[in-house]
Structures are given as structure tokens and as C-alpha cells.
Design an enzyme around this catalytic site. Structure first.
Site, PDB file in Angstrom:
ATOM      1  N   GLU A 115      37.184  31.898  34.390  1.00  0.00           N
ATOM      2  CA  GLU A 115      38.439  32.645  33.547  1.00  0.00           C
ATOM      3  C   GLU A 115      39.403  31.569  33.154  1.00  0.00           C
ATOM      4  O   GLU A 115      40.395  31.706  33.408  1.00  0.00           O
ATOM      5  CB  GLU A 115      38.946  33.518  34.725  1.00  0.00           C
TER       6      GLU A 115
ATOM      7  N   GLU B  66      29.289  40.291  37.265  1.00  0.00           N
ATOM      8  CA  GLU B  66      30.144  41.170  37.978  1.00  0.00           C
ATOM      9  C   GLU B  66      30.264  42.858  37.547  1.00  0.00           C
ATOM     10  O   GLU B  66      31.146  43.238  37.516  1.00  0.00           O
ATOM     11  CB  GLU B  66      31.698  40.573  38.066  1.00  0.00           C
TER      12      GLU B  66
HETATM   13  C1  XIL Z   1      37.856  39.958  43.291  1.00  0.00           C
HETATM   14  C2  XIL Z   1      37.227  40.493  44.625  1.00  0.00           C
HETATM   15  O1  XIL Z   1      36.540  41.671  44.149  1.00  0.00           O
HETATM   16  C3  XIL Z   1      38.543  41.125  45.434  1.00  0.00           C
HETATM   17  O2  XIL Z   1      38.023  41.483  46.643  1.00  0.00           O
HETATM   18  C4  XIL Z   1      39.616  40.222  45.381  1.00  0.00           C
HETATM   19  O3  XIL Z   1      40.518  40.498  46.312  1.00  0.00           O
HETATM   20  C5  XIL Z   1      39.981  39.489  44.167  1.00  0.00           C
HETATM   21  O4  XIL Z   1      38.770  39.010  43.639  1.00  0.00           O
HETATM   22  N1  XIL Z   1      36.873  38.267  38.656  1.00  0.00           N
HETATM   23  C6  XIL Z   1      36.258  37.347  39.489  1.00  0.00           C
HETATM   24  C7  XIL Z   1      35.952  37.963  40.956  1.00  0.00           C
HETATM   25  O5  XIL Z   1      35.725  36.322  39.030  1.00  0.00           O
HETATM   26  O6  XIL Z   1      36.047  36.823  41.768  1.00  0.00           O
HETATM   27  C8  XIL Z   1      37.132  38.912  41.236  1.00  0.00           C
HETATM   28  O7  XIL Z   1      36.777  39.518  42.542  1.00  0.00           O
HETATM   29  C9  XIL Z   1      36.993  40.047  40.273  1.00  0.00           C
HETATM   30  C10 XIL Z   1      37.618  39.543  38.988  1.00  0.00           C
END
Ligand code: XIL
Length: 360
Positions: free
Chosen positions: A167, A271
Site C-alpha cells: 500500500e 486478500e
Molecule cells: C488487516 C487484518 O485483517 C486485521 O485483523 C488487522 O486488524 C488490520 O489489518 N490490507 C492488508 C492487510 O494488507 O494486512 C489488512 O489486514 C487488511 C487490509
């Protein structure tokens, strides 16, 4: 002896025998039914030509038998949802903590699952000591290099690929201002080089969200890839997080997939979740209409992924396993959200079976 005789006497009564027999047959059929429910024979992961993954939570793996069983049997790849991130793995300047990350690795290795590393450099889930770090550019570079190389070396040979930087761009395509961009010029290229030095065999990804419908952000990512190629900076893959929803525009999703494929790099839907109630409407009902719309998004994404050249298919990873474990419920506090392929009880949704039939 008296009691025993009485018992034999009762058993010899035809009516009692019939009842016992009925219970016996019912018990057996219940058992067979339960077996056929809990040990499905055909798995989506087995009909796909690419790895199917989920991000996982070590606490749930420990505490919840069904979660452990589903994670172990339904997926061929796992990502640590949180436990390889800076905050968890590097809690003190001189202290690394690999305990929970190692638990996930052991779980996956026992089941011959691939492990994807997430993530080395990010602006979120950064430990306080890093935020407070004082030093000149060289000191910052040494700090980040040490972080990356210690983590990559620890998981070398276990983790197949890494989200090296996560990101880094804003929606307008500009570099996100973070402690890394503030203190380390060209930190993206340096991070990839440091990761490569520590494990030249790892597949190195740039990972980001929301590229669909954000052409400037996507262009910044494509420019990064081109710039890395020009300068011989190692990069092997693009992670499209795919936190989409039932209203996301199909054409926009397909466009960023095509653009990613055109780079020639590996592609990871890293994701995936398909939100059904993105506006967090408290009266929302996960009805057949919502389920169908969600299924259509799953089909679009899986079919698009299937058409990616085989050598570029790193896989599709869901962001956790059952709906109730989704970060959309926990982190975003959206209780009426059902974004995954398994329901609250970890049962396969109807969409699972349609994907299975369609993709085999
Ligand atoms: C999120 C997790 O799912 C949560 O449990 C945590 O509190 C915050 O992070 N993008 C990403 C992930 O790359 O690492 C994130 O994961 C969601 C958004």
C-alpha cells in the site's frame, strides 16, 4: 443378579427390541450423515490450476477445531493475517518474536500448504519504537534493512513469496507519505533489493488495494514495475488485494487484472473478500439476491484468474476463512457482513458448490 434378569426380560419383549433397533438404525444413519457432511470428497482447491489460500489467525487455529479443520483441508496456501507484520514480529528494537508466525508455518508445513509472507514494509501495524525512531538516513536504512533481512532470513525456504511493500500509493497515484518515504529516499527499490539479498528464491510482490476504478493509482503501480525493470530491481509479482463488494464495477476489475497480467509478473488476488453490505446498513439481510450478486463476483474473479497464463498464476487468497472471522466484522465493526466462501459455522456456502461445478 435380580437386576440383570429383569433387564434380559425387558430386552426379550418385542416392543422394547423394536425401539432399541430403531434407535440403533437412527444412530448409524446419523453417523453416516455426519461423516458425509464433515468429510466432503471434492474440494475446490483440487479442481483449480492454481493455489487457493486463506489468511489465518493462530488463536483460532488453537481454539477452534472446525476452523483448524477447514483451514487445513480447504486451502492449499496460507497467509498470516497479522503475525508476520512489523508490529508483531519486531516488537522491540532488539527483539524479534516469531512464535505465532512459526505456529502458522508449522501448521501449513504439516499439511503441505504453501506459505505466503505478508508483509515486510507497511505504514500500518508498525511498532511504536519504529515510529519513535531517531537517526539520519543511514540509521533509518540500517533499521529497515535489518528488519527485512532478519524476517526474510528467518522464513527462508519456508515462505514462497513476500509482500515486500504494501500500500505505498494513494488513490491519486502519489507516493503515500509514511515514516519510510519520509526518511528513506527510494525506499521501495531498496526494500526489494534487501529482501532479494536475504532470499533470492522468494517471489517478491508489490501489494495494494482498490486499483479498480482508480486509474492513477494503477498507473503508479505500473510505472513502479517499469522503473524496477529499467533499473534491474528484482520484482516478481503484483498483489491485488481484491477487497471488493457486490457493487464493484466488473469492467474496472477486469481492466486492472489485464494490466497486471500484461506486466508479465505473477499475479496474486491476495486478500479477497466480496462485501455484501458495504454501507453497513443495520437492516441488511443476506438474502438470495445478495448471495447471487456475491456469487457472480466470485465467478468473475475466479474465471478471470483462470484465464491468466499458468506461469503467472500465484493464486487466490481469501482474507480469512469463515464470515465471522472477517476483518470487515472485527476491524470495521460491520456485524452484518458475509464476505467469504464459508459461513459463520464454517459450512460451505452455495457459491462454493457453484464455483466447484463451474471451474472443474
Ligand atoms: C488487516 C487484518 O485483517 C486485521 O485483523 C488487522 O486488524 C488490520 O489489518 N490490507 C492488508 C492487510 O494488507 O494486512 C489488512 O489486514 C487488511 C487490509
Amino acid at each position: 443378579m435380580k437386576g440383570f434378569c429383569k433387564c434380559i426380560f425387558i430386552l426379550r419383549k418385542p416392543f422394547t427390541m423394536k425401539i432399541l433397533y430403531t434407535f440403533f438404525v437412527l444412530g448409524i444413519s446419523q453417523f453416516i450423515f455426519a461423516q458425509s457432511q464433515s468429510v466432503p470428497k471434492v474440494f475446490l482447491k483440487d479442481v483449480l490450476t492454481f493455489p487457493l489460500g486463506a489468511s489465518v489467525n493462530p488463536r483460532l487455529l488453537d481454539e477452534n477445531v472446525t476452523y483448524r479443520e477447514r483451514t487445513g483441508s480447504e486451502f492449499s496456501s496460507v497467509t498470516a493475517e497479522n503475525h508476520m507484520k512489523m508490529m508483531n514480529v519486531h516488537p522491540g528494537a532488539d527483539r524479534f518474536d516469531f512464535v505465532l508466525g512459526d505456529e502458522i508455518v508449522a501448521f501449513a508445513k504439516n499439511r503441505k500448504q504453501r506459505i505466503h509472507g505478508h508483509t515486510l514494509v507497511w505504514h500500518n501495524q508498525v511498532p511504536q519504537w519504529m515510529k519513535d525512531f531517531q537517526g539520519d538516513q543511514v540509521a533509518w536504512e540500517n533499521m529497515l534493512k535489518n528488519h527485512i533481512q532478519t524476517v526474510v532470513a528467518h522464513y527462508k525456504g519456508k515462505v514462497a513469496g513476500w509482500d515486500v511493500v504494501n500500500e505505498a500509493f494513494l488513490d491519486d497515484g502519489s507516493l503515500r507519505p509514511t515514516i519510510w518515504s519520509d526518511h528513506i529516499p527510494d525506499y521501495l527499490a531498496k526494500s526489494f533489493l534487501w529482501a532479494y539479498e536475504a532470499d533470492p528464491n522468494a517471489i517478491l510482490f508489490y501489494n495494494d488495494y482498490g486499483q479498480d476504478g482508480k486509474p492513477k493509482k494503477m498507473q503508479a503501480i505500473l510505472n513502479l514495475v517499469q522503473d524496477f525493470k529499467n533499473r534491474n530491481i528484482p520484482i516478481n509479482g503484483l498483489g491485488l488485494q481484491m477487497h471488493v463488494n457486490i457493487g464493484s464495477k466488473n469492467e474496472a476489475i477486469l481492466e486492472v487484472i489485464n494490466q497486471s497480467v500484461a506486466t508479465g509478473l505473477s499475479v496474486h488476488f491476495s486478500e479477497l473478500d466480496v462485501a455484501v453490505n458495504p454501507k453497513n446498513n443495520p437492516d441488511f439481510v443476506y438474502d438470495d439476491v445478495a448471495k447471487d450478486e456475491q456469487l457472480n463476483k466470485f465467478l468473475l474473479l475466479f474465471n478471470a484468474f483462470k484465464s491468466i497464463p499458468k506461469g503467472q498464476q500465484y493464486g487466490i487468497t481469501f482474507w480469512n476463512v469463515g464470515d465471522k472471522d472477517s476483518w470487515l466484522r472485527g476491524y470495521f465493526k460491520r456485524p452484518k457482513e458475509n464476505p467469504l466462501l464459508f459461513d459463520d459455522a464454517y459450512a460451505r456456502k452455495a457459491a462454493y458448490n457453484v464455483l466447484l461445478q463451474t471451474l472443474k
